[in-house]
Design a protein around this motif. Sequence first.
Motif, PDB file in Angstrom:
ATOM      1  N   LEU A 384       0.812  -1.215   0.000  1.00 38.10           N
ATOM      2  CA  LEU A 384       0.000   0.000   0.000  1.00 38.10           C
ATOM      3  C   LEU A 384       0.846   1.267   0.000  1.00 38.10           C
ATOM      4  N   THR A 385       2.137   1.153  -0.288  1.00 37.57           N
ATOM      5  CA  THR A 385       2.981   2.335  -0.366  1.00 37.57           C
ATOM      6  C   THR A 385       2.564   3.166  -1.574  1.00 37.57           C
ATOM      7  N   PRO A 386       2.342   4.464  -1.417  1.00 37.23           N
ATOM      8  CA  PRO A 386       1.849   5.263  -2.549  1.00 37.23           C
ATOM      9  C   PRO A 386       2.850   5.323  -3.702  1.00 37.23           C
ATOM     10  N   GLY A 387       2.334   5.311  -4.918  1.00 37.50           N
ATOM     11  CA  GLY A 387       3.124   5.641  -6.089  1.00 37.50           C
ATOM     12  C   GLY A 387       2.780   7.070  -6.477  1.00 37.50           C
ATOM     13  N   VAL A 388       2.778   7.387  -7.779  1.00 35.00           N
ATOM     14  CA  VAL A 388       2.334   8.709  -8.197  1.00 35.00           C
ATOM     15  C   VAL A 388       0.827   8.801  -7.988  1.00 35.00           C
ATOM     16  N   GLU A 389       0.330  10.006  -7.711  1.00 35.50           N
ATOM     17  CA  GLU A 389      -1.102  10.175  -7.505  1.00 35.50           C
ATOM     18  C   GLU A 389      -1.866  10.088  -8.822  1.00 35.50           C
ATOM     19  N   LEU A 390      -1.302  10.691  -9.860  1.00 37.58           N
ATOM     20  CA  LEU A 390      -1.936  10.703 -11.178  1.00 37.58           C
ATOM     21  C   LEU A 390      -0.868  10.489 -12.236  1.00 37.58           C
TER      22      LEU A 390
END
Length: 535
Positions: A384-390
Motif C-alpha cells: 500500500l505504499t503510494p506511487g504517483v497520484e496521477l
Amino acid sequence: MNRWLPILLSLAGALLLWAAWPTSPLTLLIFIAFIPLLRLTDLVPHRGKYFGCIFLTLFLWNVATTWWVGNTTVPLSGVAANLINTLLMSIPLLGYHRTRARVGQTAGYFALIVYWLTFEYIHLNWEFSWPWLSLGNAFAMHPSWIQWYEYTGVSGGTLWILLCNILIYHTWLQRKRYTVPLGTFLWKTGWQPAAAIVIPFLLSSLVQYTFKAPEGPAARVVIVQPNIDPYDKFAEENEQLQLDKLLALSAQKTDNTTTYIIWPETALFTHGVWEHKLSYESGTEQIRQFLRRYPQATLVSGATTLKRYDVMDEAPKMARSTEDGTLRYDAFNSAIQLDTSYAVQIYHKSRLVPGVEIIPYVRYLSFMKQLALDLGGITGGYGLTPGVELLENNRTHIKVLPAICYESVYGEFVAENVRRGANLLFVLTNDGWWGNTEGHRQHAQYARLRAIETRRWVARSANTGISCIIDPLGRVQQPLPYWKEGVIVGNVTPADTFTFYVRFGDLISKAAVVFCIIMILYSFYLKFRFSAPNS
C-alpha cells in the motif's frame, strides 16, 4: 398465516432487493424492496426472532446478487463473503429495531436512515470494505434518473430509496387506520410518496438539460480488450505471447492522431518487475519501439511491479522478505505510463480487494497473512505504499486517474483524485476471474456513476470485457461484450471543472455519521440517567 408471515416477508424482501439490482430491468422495485423489512420491525418484537428474519432476507439478497464472488478456484470465499456482509448489514436494522421500540415510529424512521447511511459510509472506508451493495448503486443502469449524483454521490440514491420506502409504507399504514374516501386520502396523504419518487426524476432532467459538456481539444484513445483467460495469463511462458498480442491489437487502430493506448489490469509483467529496472526491461523497450511509430501516443497499462527497500528501516511493517532475509520489498497492483522517452510513471492501487489483495488489519494480526486467497500471479497481498497520484502527460496537460478494478467502485476516492487534478478517468480491470456472471456486468455499470459524480469522461479497458467509453452523463459508447477480443477507438475530452460532489465530498454520509454519534451518546445518557439511584 400469522405464524408464517415473518418468513414470507423475509423471502419477499430478498426477492424484491434481488429483482431490483443491476443488471435486472426491474429497478423501480427498489422503492418498495425495504417495505417487508419495515413490516417485520412492526410485527416481530422479539430481538432474536427479528434478527433471524432480517438475516434470512439479507443473506438471500447477498447470495442471489453476488454469488459470483465464489465462482473461483476457492468457492468457500464466496460463502464467507456473503455471510460476513450479511452480518454487517444486520447491524443498522437491529439498531432501528431497538430505537423504534424505545422512541416510536417517526424517530425510528429517522434512525433507520441515519444508521444505514452510517453503515454504508463505514463499509466504504475500512479494510473489510465491500460497497458493492450500497443502495445508491441500484440506479447505475439509469443515468438519466440520477444526474443529481453530481451533488450527492451514491449516498443521495441511498437516501432516496430509504425515504421512498418509508413514505410508501407509512402511507399504507395510514390507509389501514383511517377509513376516509380514497380521493380525500390521496389529497391529504397519498401525494407524499408520489412526490418523493417523482421530484428527483424531474431534478435529474433539469440537471441534464442544463449540463454543459467539457470543451477543448479531445484526446483520441485506443482501448484494447485482449480477452486472455485470467487463469492462464500468469503462466510464465505466456508473458511474451501476451505482450505480442497486445501490441498486435493496438496496431490495428493506432495512428498518428492517437493520444492514449489503454491496456487492462495486470496486462504487463504478470510475475512482477523491479520498479528501479522497469525502464530498461526488454518488454518496456519493445513497447517503446512500437510507440516510436506513433510519437504522439502514450501507453497506460496495468502491471505487476516490485519495489525494493534498500534501507531496512524504511520498509513498511508488512513488506515481504526474501528467503534469506537480506531484502525487503513490496509487490503492487500498478498502472504504468510509457512513452518514447525513458521516463516511467508508476501508480499503485490503493483500494485493495479484501481476502484477495489484502488481509484486513493484518498489521495487527500478522499470523493471518497466509490466509490471502491464491487466484494466480502474485499472492500474499499487495503493498500500500503510494506511487504517483496521477499519470501526467506534460505534452497534452492531461492528468489521468488510472482506477484499477475495485477502485472504480469508490465514489469519494475518485472524486478526491479529480480534486487533485485528474481530468480523465481510465478504468483498468480484469473481471474474468468470476466468469460470465453478473459480476463483470455490475462492475461496468458502476463506472457510469463515477462519470456522473465527477463529470469526467471514462475509458474502460477490461481484459475479458466489458470495455467501453462513458461520457460525463453516464452514457455508454461502443461496449465490447464479454469474452470477445477487440479494440475501441474514440475521443474523450479532458475537463477541468469541479462538481459540488468533487468539491465537498459525501456530505450526506458525513452528516449521518454525526447524527449517529449524537443518537448513540444520547441513548447512553438516557440509560445512565434512568438507571442511576435516586439521591
